[in-house]
Enzyme design. Structure first.
Site, PDB file in Angstrom:
ATOM      1  CB  CYS A 322      42.766  32.362  41.288  1.00 59.48           C
ATOM      2  SG  CYS A 322      43.746  33.832  41.627  1.00 59.48           S
ATOM      3  CD  GLU A 356      39.267  30.221  41.525  1.00 63.35           C
ATOM      4  OE1 GLU A 356      39.004  31.187  42.247  1.00 63.35           O
ATOM      5  OE2 GLU A 356      39.852  30.321  40.423  1.00 63.35           O
TER       6      GLU A 356
END
Length: 365
Positions: A322, A356
């Site tokens: 992330c 992401e």
């Protein structure tokens, strides 16, 4: 979506692809596979502060640059269920003194299944009178939403009007996986892109065999679908509610080859090296497993050096990130032993800076 909106969406996605490609270029990564999102109505979670102004009461957010508050009557990033609930909920709370008194925040958790949990946060203790009002609110909302639950939160207090979770049903490569998503626990916010992430991971491991280790497994978002491709799966997770949800999810999906242990990544590393024993590993002999592949989905800080050294022992590493900056830092060490065989960008949060990413690493030679 209008042509102008599509153009805006594509421009922000192209910028993210360029940014990720630049971070991965020192590691000779192949061309990045890109998985776009719906530009609106993609979020299954949203939280808002509540502003009281005379008899009125409304959701607010804060401008990230100016820190000024602004009124939010609808929220395009959130799924349609949450948007529908925002208006209907406040219409019920505004005239109700018991429900509105010292209410300062509202959190929404929804699912592709249409289920909904609404958390009402208060600067006061909640009593039986509040609970009766909340039950009445739930009954009213049930005429619009098939499955809705209410939670009241105050300092050291949590009152649940029926359940504190939603049951999600994720379609993944022709299968449907059932997940319990608990309020106030981590879940992937963009359900449709999450399905694409799981499918990408499944494609990565398709030619692989043996056993899978997953660190930071949460409620089993990756562990459970990937269990169909491995002999055994062991997942580690430190958050107790997530571990309990994972056990529920294993049973619901009738999987018999998945075990979840409540250990931090650092603790599991010590256990693998035989440096420490843990009662939480009772009944699990790690030496009996043939771990060929490890999947990591760490927090924004990435992996610490001990964990990086530990996962270098495995032939295949699936790294979900992330934070591409810490991914690139971690790859500096991992690239000593592994090559980047695949890379992907998942646009979990359109029109934000957030990226992401996923990479598959395979042992050199």
């Amino acid at each position: 979506m209008s042509a102008d909106e599509q153009q805006r969406y594509q421009a922000q996605l192209d910028e993210k692809v360029d940014r990720l490609s630049a971070l991965l270029s020192p590691f000779n990564a192949p061309k990045t596979s890109v998985y776009p999102s719906q530009p609106t109505h993609y979020r299954m979670r949203a939280e808002f502060r509540v502003w009281h102004e005379g008899d009125d009461l409304f959701h607010i957010m804060f401008d990230q640059e100016t820190k000024e508050k602004y009124r939010v009557d609808s929220f395009p990033p959130a799924c349609k269920t949450i948007n529908d609930a925002m208006e209907k909920l406040l219409n019920e709370i505004r005239p109700n003194e018991i429900l509105r008194k010292k209410l300062f925040q509202i959190d929404y958790l929804s699912a592709l299944s249409g289920e909904l949990v609404i958390s009402l946060l208060y600067h006061r203790q909640l009593d039986d009178e509040w609970e009766a009002a909340a039950k009445s609110l739930k009954s009213t909302l049930e005429t619009h939403f098939p499955k809705v639950n209410i939670i009241g939160r105050a300092r050291k207090q949590k009152r649940i009007i029926d359940n504190d979770f939603v049951i999600e049903r994720l379609p993944v490569k022709g299968n449907e996986f059932v997940f319990k998503h608990i309020e106030n626990s981590f879940t992937q916010p963009n359900a449709e892109v999450n399905c694409k992430m799981i499918e990408w991971a499944l494609d990565c491991v398709k030619p692989l065999s043996g056993d899978l280790l997953e660190m930071y497994c949460g409620a089993g978002n990756f562990s459970l679908p990937l269990a169909l491709h491995f002999d055994n799966v062991v997942g580690t997770e430190i958050a107790k509610p997530s571990v309990q949800a994972a056990q529920f999810n294993i049973e619901q999906n009738r999987l018999h080859n998945v075990k979840i242990v409540r250990l931090a990544a650092e603790e599991f590393t010590q256990a693998m090296k035989g440096k420490r024993t843990f009662s939480r590993l009772e009944g699990i002999d790690l030496s009996e497993y043939n771990f060929t592949t490890v999947l990591v989905d760490p927090p924004r800080a990435g992996l610490d050096e001990d964990s990086l050294r530990m996962i270098q022992d495995y032939d295949n590493i699936v790294y979900i990130s992330c934070n591409p900056e810490t991914l690139a830092q971690n790859l500096e060490l991992l690239s000593e032993t592994h090559d980047v065989a695949q890379s992907a960008l998942f646009d979990q949060f359109p029109f934000t800076h957030h990226i992401e990413a996923g990479v598959l690493l395979t042992r050199k030679g």
